[in-house]
Design a protein around this motif. Structure first.
Motif, PDB file in Angstrom:
ATOM      1  N   ILE A  36       0.869  -1.181   0.000  1.00 19.97           N
ATOM      2  CA  ILE A  36       0.000   0.000   0.000  1.00 19.97           C
ATOM      3  C   ILE A  36       0.903   1.227   0.000  1.00 19.97           C
ATOM      4  CG2 ILE A  36      -1.875   1.185   1.189  1.00 19.97           C
ATOM      5  CD1 ILE A  36      -2.343  -1.535   2.689  1.00 19.97           C
ATOM      6  N   GLU A  37       0.898   1.952  -1.099  1.00 23.48           N
ATOM      7  CA  GLU A  37       1.828   3.076  -1.240  1.00 23.48           C
ATOM      8  C   GLU A  37       1.269   4.354  -0.614  1.00 23.48           C
ATOM      9  OE1 GLU A  37       3.865   3.416  -5.142  1.00 23.48           O
ATOM     10  OE2 GLU A  37       2.568   1.726  -5.718  1.00 23.48           O
ATOM     11  N   ASP A  38       2.103   4.985   0.209  1.00 25.64           N
ATOM     12  CA  ASP A  38       1.799   6.275   0.812  1.00 25.64           C
ATOM     13  C   ASP A  38       3.133   6.973   1.030  1.00 25.64           C
ATOM     14  OD1 ASP A  38       1.174   8.466   2.339  1.00 25.64           O
ATOM     15  OD2 ASP A  38      -0.149   7.403   3.718  1.00 25.64           O
ATOM     16  N   ARG A  39       3.476   7.879   0.115  1.00 27.26           N
ATOM     17  CA  ARG A  39       4.820   8.468   0.080  1.00 27.26           C
ATOM     18  C   ARG A  39       4.942   9.768   0.872  1.00 27.26           C
ATOM     19  NH1 ARG A  39       7.940   5.955  -3.752  1.00 27.26           N
ATOM     20  NH2 ARG A  39       7.014   3.946  -4.289  1.00 27.26           N
ATOM     21  N   ARG A  40       3.972  10.085   1.718  1.00 27.11           N
ATOM     22  CA  ARG A  40       4.009  11.373   2.404  1.00 27.11           C
ATOM     23  C   ARG A  40       5.052  11.448   3.501  1.00 27.11           C
ATOM     24  NH1 ARG A  40      -2.196  11.790   3.898  1.00 27.11           N
ATOM     25  NH2 ARG A  40      -1.760   9.579   4.284  1.00 27.11           N
ATOM     26  N   ALA A  41       5.495  10.314   4.019  1.00 22.65           N
ATOM     27  CA  ALA A  41       6.522  10.299   5.056  1.00 22.65           C
ATOM     28  C   ALA A  41       7.423   9.092   4.818  1.00 22.65           C
ATOM     29  CB  ALA A  41       5.887  10.224   6.446  1.00 22.65           C
ATOM     30  N   PRO A  42       8.715   9.204   5.115  1.00 23.42           N
ATOM     31  CA  PRO A  42       9.651   8.095   4.845  1.00 23.42           C
ATOM     32  C   PRO A  42       9.560   6.992   5.899  1.00 23.42           C
ATOM     33  CG  PRO A  42      10.831   9.913   5.844  1.00 23.42           C
ATOM     34  CD  PRO A  42       9.414  10.400   5.651  1.00 23.42           C
ATOM     35  N   ALA A 205       0.719 -17.384   5.210  1.00 25.40           N
ATOM     36  CA  ALA A 205       1.021 -16.032   5.689  1.00 25.40           C
ATOM     37  C   ALA A 205       0.746 -14.980   4.620  1.00 25.40           C
ATOM     38  CB  ALA A 205       2.480 -15.947   6.130  1.00 25.40           C
ATOM     39  N   ILE A 206       0.485 -13.779   5.097  1.00 19.97           N
ATOM     40  CA  ILE A 206       0.284 -12.612   4.231  1.00 19.97           C
ATOM     41  C   ILE A 206       1.220 -11.511   4.703  1.00 19.97           C
ATOM     42  CG2 ILE A 206      -1.363 -10.857   3.475  1.00 19.97           C
ATOM     43  CD1 ILE A 206      -3.529 -13.056   4.358  1.00 19.97           C
ATOM     44  N   LEU A 207       2.022 -11.005   3.797  1.00 16.35           N
ATOM     45  CA  LEU A 207       2.894  -9.870   4.081  1.00 16.35           C
ATOM     46  C   LEU A 207       2.209  -8.595   3.604  1.00 16.35           C
ATOM     47  CD1 LEU A 207       5.622  -8.425   4.707  1.00 16.35           C
ATOM     48  CD2 LEU A 207       6.361  -9.088   2.396  1.00 16.35           C
ATOM     49  N   VAL A 208       2.105  -7.617   4.499  1.00 18.06           N
ATOM     50  CA  VAL A 208       1.543  -6.323   4.139  1.00 18.06           C
ATOM     51  C   VAL A 208       2.587  -5.253   4.458  1.00 18.06           C
ATOM     52  CG1 VAL A 208      -0.335  -4.680   4.451  1.00 18.06           C
ATOM     53  CG2 VAL A 208      -0.773  -7.127   4.710  1.00 18.06           C
ATOM     54  N   VAL A 209       2.918  -4.454   3.457  1.00 17.09           N
ATOM     55  CA  VAL A 209       3.836  -3.322   3.634  1.00 17.09           C
ATOM     56  C   VAL A 209       3.099  -2.066   3.213  1.00 17.09           C
ATOM     57  CG1 VAL A 209       6.035  -2.276   2.994  1.00 17.09           C
ATOM     58  CG2 VAL A 209       5.862  -4.773   3.228  1.00 17.09           C
ATOM     59  N   ALA A 210       2.976  -1.116   4.143  1.00 17.97           N
ATOM     60  CA  ALA A 210       2.246   0.115   3.863  1.00 17.97           C
ATOM     61  C   ALA A 210       3.123   1.317   4.192  1.00 17.97           C
ATOM     62  CB  ALA A 210       0.959   0.174   4.687  1.00 17.97           C
ATOM     63  N   GLY A 211       3.085   2.314   3.314  1.00 18.79           N
ATOM     64  CA  GLY A 211       3.854   3.530   3.542  1.00 18.79           C
ATOM     65  C   GLY A 211       4.748   3.848   2.366  1.00 18.79           C
ATOM     66  N   ASP A 212       5.923   4.360   2.665  1.00 20.44           N
ATOM     67  CA  ASP A 212       6.862   4.807   1.635  1.00 20.44           C
ATOM     68  C   ASP A 212       7.588   3.596   1.058  1.00 20.44           C
ATOM     69  OD1 ASP A 212       8.441   6.335   0.001  1.00 20.44           O
ATOM     70  OD2 ASP A 212       9.739   7.093   1.603  1.00 20.44           O
TER      71      ASP A 212
END
Length: 441
Positions: A36-42, A205-212
């Motif tokens: 889940i891409e959210d590039r507002r903060a590193p 298993a499910i890997l979720v990476v959210a953020g930058d």
């Protein structure tokens, strides 16, 4: 102004069209990955969800799923006990884990350039956990003390535990997540390792990476750390004992001298959110808001403001469940009002609602509030990670998650009334009274 802006935004496009940038793929060993891409903060939130919770435990070892969650913070072949969390903290991050009926999840929130580090450590403890009897003894004492604090010391918690056991006669949802105390006290090393070996594998298993995070970089790191772990060829099918049809109302009274505020609550068996067929769950979600979601809700207006029979009311429905869930109501009576009077007043309001249906303006306000809340929730990458992780462990898909807001908006009054008539059936309910012991002369 914020709410006005949200209202303007949501009037311009369906929420599905506003879906955040989400990438979903599966590694060769069966591990699902969501970015889940959210590039507002590193910053990134890195989560690993296992399709295994307390409802997947074998009979007789209740609490082992939560017990293992604690034990995963012990050592591995390469990390000393406590080193995992210490390393995350030393790099400016935070980490934790949680267990539910349907899943166990582990997460770290850390600077984006430390994703490689935490992913490597999480992959390590997926397969290389090292435990001994000393770990079992110390951590077993920890979870028993946790039960003391959260359950044994709380009349409301004990009441809810007993009521849930009465609701689910055959399904494991009737067994507390933390476990029954007498079974927790007997949990051993073999119990923990059996659960770990059975369920902790990439194909479960499910890997979720959210953020930058860049999806291509996440894929490369996931293949590097998780892709080399073999799938478990003996992963059992996810089959649980199901509830038989409930044909008669069930009731209980729980008395405890520590109760200062008595209340009556009722739970009805209700359908969960199902992949590709979320409409019933959407109708029940709106029904809960109409009945007990805030100051303008029907129960609040009738019981608190008009008759002043109650000081607090509530209604809620949690469709996020792999198997059948519940629709719940609670009424806290005003001073001088008995629980019998409070329950009778609640039933009168429900009867009236089933006859007249929802007020159209009230329903539209609730939809607008839910639509605005959906926009606000996009500001929290960690919350989004939890939303997708929970959904995928409970039988939903990425497409289901993204379709949900528009499905809510499409629900009509008749859909809600159909769901209400189907679920609000006393024959499939459990009504409970929590109260202090009667005073004897």
């Amino acid at each position: 102004m914020r709410r006005l802006l949200a209202a303007c935004l949501v009037s311009l496009a369906p929420l599905a069209a506003m879906a955040q940038q989400v990438t979903h793929f599966t590694l060769e060993n069966g591990m699902e990955v969501v970015v889940i891409e959210d590039r507002r903060a590193p910053v990134v939130t890195h989560m690993v969800w296992y399709r295994a919770g307390s409802a997947d435990e074998e009979p007789g070892v209740s609490g082992v799923a939560h017990f293992l969650e604690h034990l995963l913070f012990k050592g591995t072949d390469t990390l000393a006990p406590g080193e995992f969390s210490a390393t995350v903290a030393r790099n400016g991050g935070s980490d934790n884990a949680f267990t539910s009926y349907d899943y166990t999840a582990y997460f770290q929130r850390i600077a984006a350039d430390r994703l490689d580090l935490v992913m490597g450590m999480e992959a390590d403890r997926m397969v290389n956990l090292r435990l001994d009897e000393a770990d079992i003894l110390t951590e077993r004492d920890v979870i028993i003390e946790e039960r003391n604090q959260r359950v044994e010391n709380s009349p409301s918690a004990l009441y809810r535990e007993q009521k849930s056991a009465l609701q689910y006669l055959n399904h494991r949802y009737g067994v507390p997540i933390i476990g029954w105390r007498h079974e927790m006290e007997a949990l051993g090393l073999d119990d923990a390792l059996a659960y770990y070996t059975r369920y902790y594998a990439p194909n479960n298993a499910i890997l979720v990476v959210a953020g930058d995070a860049d999806p291509g970089e996440v894929r490369a790191l996931a293949e590097k750390h998780y892709g080399v772990i073999p799938a478990n060829p003996d992963l059992p099918p996810r089959a649980r004992p199901q509830e038989p049809p409930q044909l008669a109302e069930r009731r209980m009274t729980f008395r405890d001298p520590r109760v200062s505020q008595p209340y009556v609550s009722r739970s009805y068996l209700a359908p969960e959110r199902d992949s590709g067929a979320q409409e019933r769950a959407a109708a029940l979600t709106l029904l809960a808001q109409l009945l007990g979601g805030g100051q303008t809700a029907v129960l609040t207006q009738k019981l608190q403001f008009e008759s002043q029979i109650a000081v607090q009311v509530g209604a809620w429905y949690s469709g996020m469940s792999l198997d059948s869930t519940t629709f719940d109501l609670v009424v806290v009576p005003a001073p001088g009002v008995t629980l019998a009077e409070a329950e009778a007043a609640m039933d009168d309001v429900l009867t009236g609602f089933l006859e007249t249906g929802p007020d159209a303006a009230h329903l539209e306000r609730i939809k607008s509030q839910l639509r605005a809340q959906e926009i606000y929730d996009r500001d929290d990458a960690s919350s989004l990670a939890r939303r997708y992780g929970a959904a995928l462990t409970q039988g939903l898909t990425v497409a289901d998650v993204q379709a949900w807001p528009d499905i809510l908006q499409a629900v009509g009054a008749e859909d809600i009334m159909t769901a209400a008539r189907d679920v609000l059936d006393r024959r499939q309910s459990v009504t409970g009274w929590l109260m202090a012991p009667e005073v004897t002369q």
